[in-house]
Design an enzyme around this catalytic site. Structure first.
Site, mmCIF file in Angstrom:
data_model
loop_
_atom_site.group_PDB
_atom_site.id
_atom_site.type_symbol
_atom_site.label_atom_id
_atom_site.label_comp_id
_atom_site.label_asym_id
_atom_site.label_seq_id
_atom_site.Cartn_x
_atom_site.Cartn_y
_atom_site.Cartn_z
ATOM 1 N N HIS A 177 -10.210 52.813 -37.985
ATOM 2 C CA HIS A 177 -10.146 54.087 -38.709
ATOM 3 C C HIS A 177 -9.278 55.097 -37.932
ATOM 4 O O HIS A 177 -9.750 56.175 -37.533
ATOM 5 C CB HIS A 177 -11.555 54.651 -38.912
ATOM 6 C CG HIS A 177 -11.792 55.195 -40.283
ATOM 7 N ND1 HIS A 177 -11.958 54.396 -41.386
ATOM 8 C CD2 HIS A 177 -11.887 56.468 -40.738
ATOM 9 C CE1 HIS A 177 -12.150 55.137 -42.453
ATOM 10 N NE2 HIS A 177 -12.104 56.410 -42.090
ATOM 11 N N ASN A 183 -6.923 55.935 -44.611
ATOM 12 C CA ASN A 183 -7.087 54.648 -43.938
ATOM 13 C C ASN A 183 -7.163 53.479 -44.928
ATOM 14 O O ASN A 183 -6.581 52.427 -44.681
ATOM 15 C CB ASN A 183 -8.339 54.669 -43.064
ATOM 16 C CG ASN A 183 -8.207 55.601 -41.883
ATOM 17 O OD1 ASN A 183 -7.582 55.288 -40.891
ATOM 18 N ND2 ASN A 183 -8.803 56.798 -42.006
#
Length: 252
Positions: A177, A183
């Site tokens: 992340h 993401n």
């Protein structure tokens, strides 16, 4: 007895072999496929993150340059930015560009360049939590080294089945992340960069599968079992291969 996952990986391999025997496809066939996948991939990837443009509206924005009443400017910009990221990655695949941390950051920059320009291509500088997940991403100061290690580990997986390798790359990116936002879209783009580099068509994770998609990623991150996620990706690759074969006039 072969597992369901092994059977699907073998099926994908065999379908790809059939497709390889038909290559090169005509320029008209490739143009239609490229248009189809650009719209489908963009629509479903942005919809997974909450974009409310439907498939027809996404097509109008991307192919006709129109705006859709009642939809936000951000939603329009998200699909255009995603389309631009696809185009950039297609060129990276054609030029045989290897995966690097710089490529990861450039893909992210393209994904959020209009909606979050101050964070585009920049690693996060603070902690982050993922809503609904037990997985806690690593500390921000570990992110650069973890992305570098991800790239190294990916390079070392050259002997793995391309679908396993692509699914692993997607999972690892979302596990780290590394960015404040974007993401998921970045991970799906990188997954398909990997697949396309290995001669496979892109896999489209559909918005209708959102719950299964999140659950299989959670199983990988918390339970340590990547298999269910690999199987989901394999199913979507098989679907894409069948679309390519149908476009080439082959029965599937």
């Amino acid at each position: 007895m072969k597992s369901s996952l092994v059977k699907k990986l073998e099926m994908a391999f065999n379908l790809k072999r059939r497709l390889d025997g038909l290559r090169p496809l005509s320029s008209a066939q490739l143009a239609r496929l490229r248009e189809y996948f650009t719209v489908e991939w963009t629509h479903h990837s942005t919809a997974l993150e909450g974009n409310t443009l439907d498939l027809r509206e996404t097509r109008l924005v991307l192919l006709d340059g129109l705006t859709v009443g009642g939809k936000t400017l951000r939603e329009h910009l998200e699909v255009v930015d995603h389309r631009d990221a696809i185009l950039w990655l297609e060129e990276a695949v054609r030029s045989r560009t290897p995966l690097t941390a710089g490529l990861v950051r450039e893909v992210h920059r393209l994904v959020v360049k209009s909606t979050l320009p101050e964070e585009a291509g920049r690693y996060r500088r603070g902690g982050v939590r993922i809503a609904g997940s037990e997985h806690v991403p690593p500390a921000a100061w570990d992110v650069p080294a973890l992305v570098d290690r991800m790239v190294e580990e990916y390079a070392g997986m050259a002997g793995e089945h391309p679908i396993r390798r692509a699914a692993w790359l997607h999972w690892r990116l979302v596990w780290i992340h590394p960015f404040m936002d974007g993401n998921g879209r970045t991970a799906r783009l990188l997954m398909n960069f990997s697949l396309m580099t290995d001669g496979y068509p892109p896999a489209v994770i559909r918005k209708e599968e959102r719950m299964r998609y999140l659950e299989t990623l959670e199983t990988a991150s918390v339970g340590g079992d990547l298999g269910p996620f690999v199987e989901l990706v394999a199913e979507r690759v098989i679907e894409s291969l069948r679309i390519y074969l149908e476009a080439a006039g082959e029965p599937v």
